[in-house]
Each structure stands twice: as C-alpha cells, then as structure tokens.
Design a protein around this motif. Structure first.
Motif, PDB file in Angstrom:
ATOM      1  N   TYR A 121       0.877  -1.170   0.000  1.00 55.47           N
ATOM      2  CA  TYR A 121       0.000   0.000   0.000  1.00 55.47           C
ATOM      3  C   TYR A 121       0.915   1.220   0.000  1.00 55.47           C
ATOM      4  O   TYR A 121       1.588   1.501   0.982  1.00 55.47           O
ATOM      5  CB  TYR A 121      -0.903  -0.015   1.222  1.00 55.47           C
ATOM      6  N   ASP A 122       0.957   1.958  -1.108  1.00 55.02           N
ATOM      7  CA  ASP A 122       1.964   2.994  -1.314  1.00 55.02           C
ATOM      8  C   ASP A 122       1.313   4.308  -1.719  1.00 55.02           C
ATOM      9  O   ASP A 122       0.642   4.386  -2.747  1.00 55.02           O
ATOM     10  CB  ASP A 122       2.952   2.547  -2.392  1.00 55.02           C
ATOM     11  N   THR A 123       1.503   5.353  -0.902  1.00 60.48           N
ATOM     12  CA  THR A 123       0.987   6.692  -1.230  1.00 60.48           C
ATOM     13  C   THR A 123       2.112   7.723  -1.270  1.00 60.48           C
ATOM     14  O   THR A 123       1.846   8.925  -1.251  1.00 60.48           O
ATOM     15  CB  THR A 123      -0.065   7.137  -0.204  1.00 60.48           C
ATOM     16  N   ARG A 124       3.368   7.297  -1.321  1.00 58.43           N
ATOM     17  CA  ARG A 124       4.489   8.229  -1.284  1.00 58.43           C
ATOM     18  C   ARG A 124       4.498   9.137  -2.518  1.00 58.43           C
ATOM     19  O   ARG A 124       4.095   8.728  -3.609  1.00 58.43           O
ATOM     20  CB  ARG A 124       5.802   7.464  -1.204  1.00 58.43           C
ATOM     21  N   ASP A 125       4.984  10.373  -2.316  1.00 61.66           N
ATOM     22  CA  ASP A 125       5.076  11.300  -3.433  1.00 61.66           C
ATOM     23  C   ASP A 125       6.247  10.989  -4.348  1.00 61.66           C
ATOM     24  O   ASP A 125       6.316  11.474  -5.469  1.00 61.66           O
ATOM     25  CB  ASP A 125       5.166  12.748  -2.940  1.00 61.66           C
ATOM     26  N   SER A 126       7.192  10.182  -3.889  1.00 56.77           N
ATOM     27  CA  SER A 126       8.321   9.764  -4.711  1.00 56.77           C
ATOM     28  C   SER A 126       8.870   8.471  -4.148  1.00 56.77           C
ATOM     29  O   SER A 126       8.934   8.293  -2.930  1.00 56.77           O
ATOM     30  CB  SER A 126       9.423  10.841  -4.720  1.00 56.77           C
ATOM     31  N   ARG A 127       9.269   7.588  -5.037  1.00 56.00           N
ATOM     32  CA  ARG A 127       9.868   6.339  -4.576  1.00 56.00           C
ATOM     33  C   ARG A 127      11.344   6.489  -4.278  1.00 56.00           C
ATOM     34  O   ARG A 127      11.903   5.710  -3.506  1.00 56.00           O
ATOM     35  CB  ARG A 127       9.664   5.247  -5.637  1.00 56.00           C
ATOM     36  N   LEU A 128      11.997   7.495  -4.893  1.00 56.09           N
ATOM     37  CA  LEU A 128      13.428   7.673  -4.701  1.00 56.09           C
ATOM     38  C   LEU A 128      13.728   8.549  -3.495  1.00 56.09           C
ATOM     39  O   LEU A 128      14.530   8.196  -2.637  1.00 56.09           O
ATOM     40  CB  LEU A 128      14.055   8.277  -5.965  1.00 56.09           C
ATOM     41  N   ASN A 129      13.091   9.728  -3.421  1.00 58.47           N
ATOM     42  CA  ASN A 129      13.316  10.656  -2.311  1.00 58.47           C
ATOM     43  C   ASN A 129      11.970  11.117  -1.771  1.00 58.47           C
ATOM     44  O   ASN A 129      11.547  12.249  -1.995  1.00 58.47           O
ATOM     45  CB  ASN A 129      14.148  11.859  -2.778  1.00 58.47           C
ATOM     46  N   PRO A 130      11.268  10.259  -1.052  1.00 57.32           N
ATOM     47  CA  PRO A 130       9.934  10.616  -0.562  1.00 57.32           C
ATOM     48  C   PRO A 130       9.992  11.685   0.522  1.00 57.32           C
ATOM     49  O   PRO A 130      10.911  11.716   1.343  1.00 57.32           O
ATOM     50  CB  PRO A 130       9.397   9.285  -0.016  1.00 57.32           C
ATOM     51  N   THR A 131       8.998  12.557   0.511  1.00 58.05           N
ATOM     52  CA  THR A 131       8.869  13.582   1.543  1.00 58.05           C
ATOM     53  C   THR A 131       7.495  13.560   2.198  1.00 58.05           C
ATOM     54  O   THR A 131       7.306  14.180   3.248  1.00 58.05           O
ATOM     55  CB  THR A 131       9.095  14.981   0.944  1.00 58.05           C
ATOM     56  N   LEU A 132       6.556  12.865   1.605  1.00 62.49           N
ATOM     57  CA  LEU A 132       5.188  12.842   2.115  1.00 62.49           C
ATOM     58  C   LEU A 132       4.545  11.512   1.743  1.00 62.49           C
ATOM     59  O   LEU A 132       4.806  10.955   0.684  1.00 62.49           O
ATOM     60  CB  LEU A 132       4.376  14.006   1.513  1.00 62.49           C
ATOM     61  N   GLY A 133       3.679  11.012   2.634  1.00 57.45           N
ATOM     62  CA  GLY A 133       2.952   9.779   2.359  1.00 57.45           C
ATOM     63  C   GLY A 133       3.499   8.606   3.145  1.00 57.45           C
ATOM     64  O   GLY A 133       4.330   8.763   4.051  1.00 57.45           O
ATOM     65  N   TYR A 134       3.047   7.419   2.790  1.00 59.48           N
ATOM     66  CA  TYR A 134       3.456   6.231   3.523  1.00 59.48           C
ATOM     67  C   TYR A 134       3.419   5.015   2.611  1.00 59.48           C
ATOM     68  O   TYR A 134       2.788   5.020   1.549  1.00 59.48           O
ATOM     69  CB  TYR A 134       2.547   5.999   4.732  1.00 59.48           C
ATOM     70  N   VAL A 135       4.104   3.966   3.051  1.00 65.56           N
ATOM     71  CA  VAL A 135       4.099   2.690   2.360  1.00 65.56           C
ATOM     72  C   VAL A 135       4.057   1.594   3.421  1.00 65.56           C
ATOM     73  O   VAL A 135       4.788   1.645   4.412  1.00 65.56           O
ATOM     74  CB  VAL A 135       5.339   2.526   1.450  1.00 65.56           C
ATOM     75  N   TYR A 136       3.139   0.636   3.241  1.00 66.60           N
ATOM     76  CA  TYR A 136       3.006  -0.498   4.152  1.00 66.60           C
ATOM     77  C   TYR A 136       3.012  -1.785   3.330  1.00 66.60           C
ATOM     78  O   TYR A 136       2.640  -1.783   2.147  1.00 66.60           O
ATOM     79  CB  TYR A 136       1.700  -0.412   4.954  1.00 66.60           C
TER      80      TYR A 136
END
Length: 766
Positions: free
Chosen positions: A568-583
C-alpha cells in the motif's frame, strides 16, 4: 598650362600603376581579347579557371569585368593569389597560385580537452583546401570550446609545415592556461535579501577548492543570463512585482585569472495578496466551488509561482469536469497605497468534450500498444485532465523515452478533443559496472547486462553478478509487465548465491533456486504479488569446534514455498519521498514439496512527514515471525538476524542468542523480531549544491530466541531483550554515487553484544 599638363601626366601614371598592382591593368577601358594564357595551375584544370571568366576570345572586356573575375576566383577558395592583366596585343594573362592541400591536422598542447572533441568542433579535414579564413574560423571555434570549459586565457596559434606537391600539415598550437573562475559575485541595490542569500539563488558560484568536480564557478555568459532570470523569479515569488535587473557587469581581475561579477538591481516595493476570487462563465456552476483550489492566500507575500500553480490546478479541475479547453485568465489589480495585489481568476466558458483520437508518434522500436496501455483514457471516454496528466507520467515511468509530450488538439467534432502522444526513444539496454563498500558486506562489486524494453515489447531481462566480502551471487531475471495483455506482471528469477557467515556463525551457505512471480494492482495505491519459490540450500565449511546448533544443520535441504505480498503505497516519490506512507504484508508457507516445512509472515511500513522545507521526519516499523513444522525446528539460514543495516550501533548479527560453548561465540538468530526507526532528515549549513543532508535517528529492536529443541553440549546466553541506539548521520549525493556515514551509540544492550559505532556505505554505477 605646362604645369597642368605635367599634373595630368603624373595623375595618369598613378592610375596606371594602381591598375597594375590590382591585376586589372588595361591599355584602354575596353579591350578585345585576342587570346587567353593561364600560368601557375597544378592540380586545377585550365578549364576550371576559364569557367569563371564568362568571356571568350573575340569578346570585349572592361576593367570592371576583370575585377569581377578576380573576385569570383578568390571566392572559390582554390587560390591564395591571382593576377590578371591584358597586354597591347590583347592577350589576357591569368597568373594563379593555388592554395595548398591539407595533408594532416594536428593539435599540440591540449590536455583539458580531448583531441577527439577538438576534431569534432573544427571544420577543416585532411585533403581539403587550406585557406586562411577557414583556419581563422576553426581557431575561433577552438577558443569558444575552451571558453565554455572556463578557460578564457587560452590561445591558439595555427602553423603550417610545407610539404612537396603543394601540400601542408596544419598544426594548432594550443596554450590552454588555467580555468578562469569567478572570484566574487556581488549585488548592488538589494535591501531585503543579503548577498549570501542571493548567491544561493544564482547558478554561478564563487571559486572554491571543494568545487573541483563542478563547473558552476567558471564564468559562462549564458549562465550569467540565466542567473538574471533566476533572480527575477526569486523576487517575483517573494512579493517584488516591480523587480528588475538593471545590469550584469563582468570584469577580469588584474591578473586575468578570475572574474568579478556584479548584478545591479532595483527591488521596488513588496506586495502581499489582497482579495482573491474566482469569476466563472460556466452555466450552472457556482464560482465559489473553485475557490478552495486556489493556492494563494490573502495576506501572504505575492508569488508568481502560486498564481501559475493555481491556474494549473483550476485547469486540472475543469479538465476533470470535461471542460478541456476552458480558458483561465488571472487578472491582477495593484493597490500601491496598501501594497496589496487583488487577484481575480476569470474562467471562460468552454464546451464539455469527449476523447477523440489518440495518436502516437516518435516510437520507432517500441510498439504502439506498450504506450497505449499506459493511457488512462480511451477513445470516446469523458475527457479528464488529471487522467491525462497521470497517463503522461505513466509513460515517463516506463523509462523507455528521453522525452514524452502529451497534448490535446481540436477533434473532428466540436465535442471531441484529440490526444497527441509524442515520444523520443532512448537506449534501454544497459551494461553497468558497480562498486562500493559497506560496513556490513565489506567491499562489493557488480556487473550486469539488462534490457528494459526487450524487442520493443516492454519486457525486462537482466543478467547480473554481484561479489562482496560476504556474498557472491549470479542471477537472471525476466519480466512481462502485461501478461496476456492484462495489467498482470509475470516473470521469473534464477539465481546461485554463496554467503560467507564464518565471522558470525561459523558456516557458509550456497543457495541455487528459482522463483516464479506475478503481481497486479488492486487499486491505484494497492498492489499484490504472488510467488512460488524452489531452492536448494547447502550449509558447509562448519569448523569442528563450532556450535552444536550449527554442526547439527550441516548438509543440504530443499525448500518449496508459495507466498503473497500486499503493498500500500501513497508516497510522493519512490526515490526521495517527503510525504505519504508505504506499508506491506508478506505471508509465505513452505512444504508444497521439498523437505522444509514452515510458515512465515512479516509486516512493516514507513511514513513521511514534512516538518518544513527540507526537514523530513519519518518513522518505520517492521516485524516478522517464522513457525517451523519440522521436528528439528528452523534452520539457521531460515532465521532472522539483527544488527548492521537494520539495527545501527551493532554489528551484523551482533545481538541475540549466542552459544558460548563454541570458541566462536556463534550467533544463532531468532524465530521472530520487531524493530523500529525514527529519522529526522535536515539540511546542513553547507550550500545545497553539495547535496549533503544530515540525519538524527534512533533504532530500536528486539530479536526473539529460536524455538528449536535443546541440544546437549551447548551453553546458550539469551539476548532476548530490548535494544536501543541513537545516532547522527550524513548523506552525500556524490558524483560517484550515494555515500552515507552514520555514527550510532547503543543505549540499551547486553554485555555480550557486538557493537559497531560507525556504519558506512558507498555505492556507484559507471
């Protein structure tokens, strides 16, 4: 009269002498050609010379015609000297000296710029005709190349070596000189922002020893022009709507080694946003519906970027309402007394549209369906701007194209919008060599051959090898991202891996296996993966005085397992995320064949919170448990270990149960663990151009014991306690790859734990 006559004779003599010197002397202004004689030609045929004369024997010729003939011959570039005259008998004599032919071109004195690059820049080539203007043009090109590399003191002297048969060697003697840096960048007229703040805005930088890998501290006029635009944008986004750069003056230092750069500017008054509203011509739609999408807020400093982003946001909202061609015009009204700017977004009426044709261009090797299946819109669908934007991003994320442009045009019908997808393909095959160092694995190297767009079908294939201080692995992977033309990824992996665990548990393990896998989206944010794995593991090289729990497991085993993973991935970037989450949630069961039987599950996730610009707080957790259904319990290579990368402050496998009856104090691992990390990423006082970020972190974890039956002759000390460490770290995005150094101090630990304060990792591909 006598004096006048003498003066006339003298004047006529001067004119005649001038005509002789220019090669256009004639007995009279107009003469008739009785014959033509050509002297001095070697390689060039006489007919070639005569073809430019445009006169024949018997024709009358004037001095103007001869002058035009001279200019034509010189313009051919074939001759370095031409002389034309006509004698009393009407013989037109043409004397020529041919330009030599270039035998060889050489460059001497160049070290900063490769000879191959100089050859590409110059136009002259061997077997071409040597002319001074062409040589001067090449000199200018070489000097321009050196100026672009920051060497304004470079000089180029062309020299020739004469050879037989009217040939020459052309040698460019180059004195490169030192790079011409920028000693100072100054600003005049700035009152609100300091010079140091503005130096962070411009792309040009002052020369310093740490910029040896950069060219930003060398003078470049194009960069100076770009800096003026950067200053304008910065001030416009800070409320200074009247800002302007009056001049940018560049001066050489007295020693001619560096430049002084001075920007003279006028800031003007600073304005804030005043009243902000939306005016809409759309029928049946209340204007207030759009106000929540305006990013600018009353009382904030005026920002041109916020106005543009608000227009883009409104455009996306209107696009989702099928108004693909609705116009949005921001109207700005300035209140000088209050120093505010009132802003009205006028929405012009447009017609609701559907998607017409979707045309794809620019793909040479990639088949159309690879691009079309990434589109979230199809012909006759209701138009959606957000879906169109997401479609463009999907195509970019394929990694097959250097450029992707998705635009709309008027369709054949008034309620249709055609979509144009223009792509520019790039090389998708990669041969890479990697190197690095990790405090966990030691020195490492890797080599791989991969193709991410195999046969233009979007399939991925990779063959690779990785060798480190602990592990040697060889693998092959293949993935079909749209199996059976559905959103179903399918693929397989084959690998052979050998791991040296002598330093932690006195054994080596060799694994040979394969995995069949498939994954598919359950929603835009949730994806599921199902995999079947079959691998053979051999535990060997166990010393005679190793732990009985290690010696008891030496030998070969076969594991057949099937598992699933949910992401479950809502990150704004996969490389350098600054917001969101991943489970994620993993569950795997072994025993579908083979001789190993167990069930394993793991759960984890990370969440990111932006506290301020470049201040990112993140928290992560992870836990796993394995249940063995074999009589002897879990094998050591099936258990979990903590330390090193996953629990800083401790060595790899540095915590947990140990068998002290062995002279090696072998780590035995555990059947379950729980760990967490809190991390605060922050900028450093150093300039952002360095790519250096600082971290404060804390790792916490506990490793459970193994559930295997007790064996005689062992003496186990239990490490099933809470472990905690705190630390600081630095990450550098270096030109050679990411470098991270962490210092961790254990706070909660056991006396027999193996600590490691410095954790270092470095990796690169080249």
């Amino acid at each position: 009269m006598l004096k006048n006559k003498k003066l006339r004779v003298l004047l006529c003599s001067c004119v005649f002498s001038c005509l002789l010197l220019t090669g256009t002397a004639a007995i009279a202004d107009v003469s008739r050609i009785a014959a033509v004689q050509i002297e001095g030609t070697q390689r060039i045929e006489d007919a070639t010379v005569l073809s430019h004369l445009k006169l024949q024997v018997g024709d009358e010729v004037s001095s103007q015609q001869i002058d035009d003939f001279l200019k034509t011959l010189y313009a051919t570039g074939l001759f370095q000297d031409v002389d034309v005259s006509i004698d009393r008998n009407g013989v037109l004599l043409i004397r020529v000296a041919e330009n030599p032919i270039i035998n060889r071109i050489a460059f001497e004195g160049n070290s900063a710029i490769d000879t191959e690059d100089l050859v590409k820049e110059t136009k002259l080539r061997p077997r071409m005709t040597y002319t001074v203007p062409k040589v001067e043009q090449d000199v200018d090109r070489i000097l321009e190349l050196y100026r672009k590399s920051g060497r304004f003191g470079a000089s180029v002297v062309p020299k020739i070596v004469k050879l037989e048969q009217n040939r020459v060697d052309l040698v460019f003697e180059i004195i490169e000189g030192d790079k011409t840096g920028i000693q100072n960048i100054n600003f005049i007229g700035n009152k609100v922002f300091s010079d140091s703040e503005l130096r962070e805005v411009v792309s040009s930088k002052e020369s310093a020893w740490w910029r040896f890998l950069s060219t930003s501290d060398y003078y470049d006029q194009e960069r100076i022009n770009y800096d003026k635009e950067l200053l304008r944008r910065f001030y416009l986004n800070s409320g200074f709507i009247d800002f302007r750069v009056d001049s940018s003056v560049v001066e050489l230092t007295p020693d001619r080694r560096d430049f002084f750069v001075t920007f003279t500017m006028e800031e003007g008054e600073r304005y804030k946003f005043g009243q902000i509203s939306v005016s809409s011509e759309l029928k049946g739609v209340d204007s207030s519906v759009f106000e929540k999408f305006i990013l600018a807020r009353q009382g904030d400093w005026y920002s041109a970027d916020l106005v543009e982003k608000s227009v883009a946001k409104l455009g996306a909202v209107l696009g989702d309402m099928q108004y693909a061609f609705a116009g949005i015009v921001p109207d700005i009204n300035r209140n000088k007394d209050e120093r505010t700017v009132d802003l009205v977004f006028h929405i012009k009426e447009g017609q609701k549209v559907l998607v017409g044709r979707i045309d794809i261009s620019g793909n040479v090797s990639t088949v159309d369906k690879v691009i079309r299946r990434e589109m979230l819109l199809a012909e006759n669908d209701p138009f959606s701007a957000s879906a169109l934007q997401k479609s463009e991003q999907n195509i970019r994320d394929l990694g097959f194209f250097s450029d992707v442009k998705v635009t709309t045009t008027d369709g054949d019908q008034l309620d249709r919008a055609d979509i144009q997808v223009a792509v520019a393909e790039k090389a998708t095959g990669e041969a890479s060599i990697g190197g690095g160092y990790s405090s966990t694995d030691g020195p490492l190297g890797s080599v791989s051959l991969s193709q991410s767009n195999f046969m233009g079908s979007g399939q991925y294939a990779r063959l690779g090898a990785t060798i480190s201080g602990r592990t040697q692995q060889f693998d092959f992977s293949f993935t079909e991202p749209y199996f059976m033309d559905r959103k179903l990824s399918a693929g397989f992996d084959v690998y052979a891996r050998t791991t040296d665990n002598q330093d932690v548990s006195s054994y080596d393990v060799r694994s040979i296996g394969t995995e069949l896998r498939t994954s598919y989206p359950l929603s835009s944010e949730i994806r599921q993966k199902i995999a079947y794995s079959l691998h053979q593991d051999k535990i060997s090289n166990v010393p005679a005085d190793a732990s009985i729990y290690v010696k008891d497991q030496a030998g070969t085993s076969l594991t057949s397992s099937i598992g699933q993973s949910l992401f479950y991935d809502t990150r704004d970037s996969r490389l350098n995320p600054t917001l969101g989450y991943v489970y994620y949630l993993d569950t795997t069961v072994a025993g579908v064949g083979g001789d190993r039987k167990w069930f394993k599950t793991s759960l984890g996730g990370t969440q990111y919170y932006p506290l301020a610009e470049k201040w990112i707080l993140s928290g992560s957790f992870e836990g796993a448990k394995i249940w063995s259904f074999n009589s002897g319990g879990t094998k050591i290579n099936e258990r979990f270990f903590l330390g090193g990368d996953n629990l800083r402050g401790f060595e790899y496998a540095g915590i947990g149960d140990r068998d002290v009856s062995s002279s090696y104090n072998d780590a035995l691992g555990g059947d379950w663990y729980v760990k967490g990390t809190a991390n605060l990423e922050m900028p450093t006082p150093l300039s952002s151009e360095f790519g250096i970020r600082a971290h404060l972190f804390s790792d916490i974890g506990i490793l459970g014991s193994m559930d295997n039956p007790p064996l005689s002759g062992s003496k186990i000390i239990r490490g099933q306690s809470l472990h905690l460490s705190v630390g600081v770290g630095i990450t550098w995005d270096s030109p050679f790859g990411p470098v991270r150094v962490d210092y961790a101090q254990p706070i909660l630990y056991e006396s027999f734990d193996k600590k490691q304060h410095i954790h270092f990792s470095f990796g690169a591909k080249f």
